[in-house]
Write an enzyme that holds these catalytic residues in place. Structure first.
Site, PDB file in Angstrom:
ATOM      1  N   ASP A 395      63.730  21.303  52.083  1.00 48.00           N
ATOM      2  CA  ASP A 395      64.915  21.695  52.809  1.00 48.00           C
ATOM      3  C   ASP A 395      65.378  20.458  53.577  1.00 48.00           C
ATOM      4  OD1 ASP A 395      66.758  23.452  54.216  1.00 48.00           O
ATOM      5  OD2 ASP A 395      65.451  23.082  55.929  1.00 48.00           O
ATOM      6  N   ASP A 599      61.483  24.651  57.291  1.00 46.98           N
ATOM      7  CA  ASP A 599      61.117  24.715  58.701  1.00 46.98           C
ATOM      8  C   ASP A 599      60.636  26.109  59.088  1.00 46.98           C
ATOM      9  OD1 ASP A 599      63.447  26.110  58.752  1.00 46.98           O
ATOM     10  OD2 ASP A 599      64.616  24.542  59.712  1.00 46.98           O
ATOM     11  N   ASP A 603      64.460  29.241  56.337  1.00 44.36           N
ATOM     12  CA  ASP A 603      64.109  29.127  54.930  1.00 44.36           C
ATOM     13  C   ASP A 603      63.046  30.122  54.524  1.00 44.36           C
ATOM     14  OD1 ASP A 603      65.763  26.796  54.564  1.00 44.36           O
ATOM     15  OD2 ASP A 603      64.280  25.791  55.813  1.00 44.36           O
TER      16      ASP A 603
HETATM   17  P1  ADP Z   1      70.641  23.620  55.421  1.00 42.37           P
HETATM   18  O1  ADP Z   1      70.338  24.071  54.037  1.00 42.37           O
HETATM   19  O2  ADP Z   1      70.879  22.136  55.470  1.00 42.37           O
HETATM   20  O3  ADP Z   1      69.638  24.083  56.410  1.00 42.37           O
HETATM   21  P2  ADP Z   1      72.529  25.739  56.151  1.00 42.37           P
HETATM   22  O4  ADP Z   1      72.404  26.591  54.936  1.00 42.37           O
HETATM   23  O5  ADP Z   1      71.875  26.236  57.371  1.00 42.37           O
HETATM   24  O6  ADP Z   1      72.065  24.238  55.850  1.00 42.37           O
HETATM   25  O7  ADP Z   1      74.065  25.493  56.444  1.00 42.37           O
HETATM   26  C1  ADP Z   1      74.896  24.923  55.451  1.00 42.37           C
HETATM   27  C2  ADP Z   1      76.232  24.513  55.993  1.00 42.37           C
HETATM   28  O8  ADP Z   1      76.936  25.630  56.490  1.00 42.37           O
HETATM   29  C3  ADP Z   1      76.188  23.534  57.141  1.00 42.37           C
HETATM   30  O9  ADP Z   1      76.106  22.208  56.696  1.00 42.37           O
HETATM   31  C4  ADP Z   1      77.504  23.809  57.858  1.00 42.37           C
HETATM   32  O10 ADP Z   1      78.552  23.103  57.217  1.00 42.37           O
HETATM   33  C5  ADP Z   1      77.740  25.277  57.608  1.00 42.37           C
HETATM   34  N1  ADP Z   1      77.357  26.103  58.753  1.00 42.37           N
HETATM   35  C6  ADP Z   1      76.365  27.001  58.807  1.00 42.37           C
HETATM   36  N2  ADP Z   1      76.315  27.595  60.008  1.00 42.37           N
HETATM   37  C7  ADP Z   1      77.283  27.035  60.768  1.00 42.37           C
HETATM   38  C8  ADP Z   1      77.753  27.204  62.121  1.00 42.37           C
HETATM   39  N3  ADP Z   1      77.186  28.047  62.974  1.00 42.37           N
HETATM   40  N4  ADP Z   1      78.759  26.435  62.523  1.00 42.37           N
HETATM   41  C9  ADP Z   1      79.340  25.566  61.697  1.00 42.37           C
HETATM   42  N5  ADP Z   1      78.953  25.367  60.427  1.00 42.37           N
HETATM   43  C10 ADP Z   1      77.961  26.087  59.955  1.00 42.37           C
HETATM   44 MG    MG Z   2      67.917  24.794  57.223  1.00 47.81          MG
END
Ligand code: ADP
Ligand code: MG
Length: 721
Positions: A395, A599, A603
């Site tokens: 991740d 983490d 995930d």
């Molecule tokens: P990762 O797989 O890197 O952990 P996430 O699945 O948690 O990422 O989030 C993917 C994308 O969704 C982020 O890069 C962001 O662009 C958007 N995103 C998710 N939650 C938020 C939020 N609360 N505010 C703004 N953008 C968000």
């Molecule tokens: Mg994440």
């Protein structure tokens, strides 16, 4: 209502013993489940108290020849000096007789003395057999009465056979080697258990609490939640809790394996079993005893043995067929081959606890030593999957990066100011727990000019997982999220902003678009700090096993690509949480063994789907401990290759132990059956696998290399966040 009871069991000296006690306990009426841990020396039984009782369970264990110690209900006296003295005296007697017989035999072979086998008179040899073999015969009698057959029963049959055909000297030699093998097995099992006991020894026993204004000492497990606990400099903290007053450098090694102390002050959390090096603390207790992080770690390590790996289950199956097959071969050697001596040799050579000993010792040793390094491996299954993993998924946020992104720039559209864009975004982000939201809120805090009370009751919050948040509040609608979210919601993306986003993403930044009432007002760029030790850890991992390494992220493809390229790994970007699970499933369908590092918080589903989920957790995040198969107890990527190294080492040893013993025993049985291995040599040969297993598994029992842990950069030393 079922009750659970824990019986401390003494006298288990080989892995097979645990399985045997388990089977016997499960046969007791009213017993729902029974698990016996060789490592912990304990039986955990769940039973219906109206049909069974603790006393009945203890009796069952004792009827097999083991002792239930320390149980309130056990009427048995503790192991006294008498049995030990008997053991030593009878052992010495057998050694003397066996040596005389062996020397006599050797001398006869060399032609020095004729008919030397008669050097030891038959009555003396017989006495050696009876006295020396008594503890074993007794156990065999007890287990047969409890309707189980053990390898020792085969051996006893062999000894009886030797006596019947008049080979008294040979019988004495067999008894000698049998006792010796038992000793080796007990020693090996004891060493494996030590790995766990060293961990358990770190458990805090006493706590000083303030009750009615007075300081009193109570057992650590009896501290109530909310009570105030006093800790002096140099003392072990007895509970998980929060510091009410004081500050101290704390050695968290019992949990994280990291010797470098961290500074903790008022308001910060401390964990049971860690040590306050230099400060007096008042701690408000939150979790105590088995409930504390350390208590859970100990528990998981002790139970690790129960979660059997494929290799262990295979060994169990082999053991089940082993005894009938061997008896059959011995019968054939006697009836068809016409040699009673060959039959005796078959029975004698086949009696090795080796197969049963081969895997649990390695599993217990590996899990125990990993725990001391801050790596929690939940059992044989996880150990095996980790050793066999051929693809590693990572991740990004919080795993490859620190997970604490910061706003790097704000780009308004039209005539808005950056502060306005942040303020609008904050309307939505204050309801979100995403790291991106924390970055926005921190930036707003710095701008400080803007403040408004959040009003959760009046707000309508919609979370689009992996995309962003949408909040309706006081007639306004605010959307913050990825380009994908904006496309889904038909929100406009001015060309200038789109171009800006592309440029920012090309240098690895994440872009959050912000819209107010259907109008896009600007974008916020955030960036996360990569973890510095990742490239080295990935290199080490590649050298160890998994040949394919792939980043899975919800972030945009350009930004993710920058990081993936820098690390030289594959990348799948713009994945929704459910897409991540799909990727894991698809890889598994191709027959791959998938390990995933995450983490442990957002995930969790993908970690659970992977064959082995590895959670990186800061000092025992509860979620990471529960969700994953392997929990890394401190924020240090180097522990990931370390975990793989330990599991591969353990599995190498298990494989060698298992296949080696099987091959050795098959050869021995064949040679014995055709008369090439006389009973005396067979007895000696039988000890060799035990010896090899002891030496081989010993490789896993070495202490962790503290110097390595101590060399960690001070970044972790300042881990207060
Ligand atoms: P990762 O797989 O890197 O952990 P996430 O699945 O948690 O990422 O989030 C993917 C994308 O969704 C982020 O890069 C962001 O662009 C958007 N995103 C998710 N939650 C938020 C939020 N609360 N505010 C703004 N953008 C968000
Ligand atoms: Mg994440």
């Amino acid at each position: 209502m079922n009750e659970q009871v824990e019986l401390p069991v003494a006298g288990m000296d080989c892995a097979d013993c645990a399985a045997r006690i388990e089977r016997a306990l499960r046969r007791v009426a009213g017993v729902e489940s029974a698990h016996v841990s060789l490592g912990a020396g304990r039986a955990t039984v769940v039973f219906d108290p109206s049909r069974a009782s603790e006393a009945r369970l203890a009796q069952t264990v004792e009827a097999l020849g083991y002792r239930v110690t320390g149980s309130r209900l056990s009427g048995q006296a503790p192991v006294g000096a008498a049995p030990r003295l008997y053991g030593i005296a009878s052992g010495l007697f057998v050694v003397a007789v066996a040596c005389a017989v062996l020397i006599g035999l050797a001398a006869e072979r060399l032609g020095l003395i004729e008919a030397a086998s008669r050097l030891v008179p038959a009555p003396v040899a017989l006495a050696a057999v009876l006295i020396g073999g008594f503890p074993i015969f007794r156990k065999v009698f007890l287990t047969v009465r409890a309707r189980t057959v053990t390898p020792h029963a085969l051996m006893t049959l062999g000894i009886a056979g030797a006596l019947i055909i008049g080979e008294y000297g040979a019988a004495a030699v067999i008894v000698f080697f049998m006792r010796f093998a038992d000793f080796l097995e007990a020693y090996t099992a004891g060493r494996a258990r030590q790995a766990i006991q060293e961990l358990v020894a770190l458990q805090p026993l006493e706590a000083r609490v303030v009750r009615d204004g007075a300081e009193i000492d109570v057992p650590a497990a009896e501290v109530g939640a909310g009570e105030t606990v006093l800790v002096k400099p140099g003392e072990r903290i007895p509970v998980d809790g929060t510091i009410i007053s004081g500050r101290a450098s704390i050695n968290q090694a019992p949990i994280t394996g990291e010797a470098m102390p961290v500074l903790r002050a008022e308001g910060q959390a401390v964990l049971a079993a860690t040590i306050s090096l230099d400060g007096a603390l008042q701690v408000r207790a939150e979790h105590v005893g088995a409930d504390s992080t350390f208590g859970r770690i100990v528990r998981l390590v002790e139970e690790a043995e129960a979660r059997k790996s494929g290799a262990q289950r295979l060994a169990d199956r082999v053991t089940a067929y082993y005894i009938p097959v061997v008896t059959g071969v011995a019968a054939a050697a006697w009836l068809i081959g016409g040699s009673a001596s060959a039959a005796v040799a078959v029975l004698v050579v086949s009696c090795s606890c080796g197969i049963a000993l081969a895997t649990p010792v390695a599993v217990v040793a590996a899990v125990g030593s990993a725990a001391r390094r801050g790596i929690l491996i939940k059992g044989g299954t996880a150990l095996e999957a980790l050793a066999r993993a051929d693809i590693l998924l990572l991740d990004k946020t919080g795993t490859l990066t620190m997970g604490r992104p910061q706003v790097t720039s704000v780009h308004p559209d039209g005539d808005r100011t950056p502060a306005e864009v942040l303020a609008i975004a904050a309307i939505a982000e204050r309801y979100s727990e995403h790291p991106a939201a924390a970055a926005v809120m921190a930036a707003v805090g710095e701008a400080a000019s803007w403040s408004a009370s959040s009003d959760e009751a009046a707000a309508q919050i919609e979370v689009a997982p992996g995309r962003g948040v949408i909040v309706h509040e006081h007639g306004r609608q605010v959307v913050v999220g990825s380009q994908r979210l904006f496309a889904e919601r038909d929100l406009p993306l001015p060309e200038r902003l789109a171009a800006q986003a592309e440029a920012l993403e090309a240098v690895g930044q994440t872009v959050l678009f912000v819209a107010l009432d259907g109008c896009t007002v600007g974008l916020i760029a955030i960036a996360d700090t990569p973890r510095p030790e990742v490239p080295e850890a990935l290199r080490a991992l590649r050298a160890l096993g998994p040949k394919r390494i792939m980043v899975l992220t919800g972030d945009n493809a350009r930004a993710a690509g920058v990081i993936a390229d820098a690390l030289g790994v594959e990348c799948r970007a713009e994945m929704l949480p459910e897409d991540k699970i799909e990727v894991v499933r698809a890889l598994q369908a191709e027959g791959r063994v998938v390990a995933m590092v995450g983490d442990g918080i957002n995930d969790a589903p993908a970690l659970a789907q992977a064959d082995v989920g590895i959670a990186m957790g800061d000092t025992g995040t509860a979620a990471a401990l529960e969700a994953a198969d392997v929990a890394i107890m401190r924020d240090d990527w180097r522990l990931v290759p370390e975990a793989v190294r330990i599991s591969r080492g353990a599995f190498g040893v298990i494989r060698q132990n298992l296949y080696g013993t099987v091959a050795y025993n098959l050869t021995g049985i064949t040679l014995a059956a055709v008369g090439l291995l006389p009973p005396v040599l067979a007895a000696a040969a039988q000890v060799i696998p035990d010896f090899l297993i002891l030496l081989n598994s010993g490789r896993l029992l070495r202490s962790p290399r503290r110097s390595e842990a101590g060399a960690a950069p001070p970044r972790w030393g300042a881990g207060a966040q």
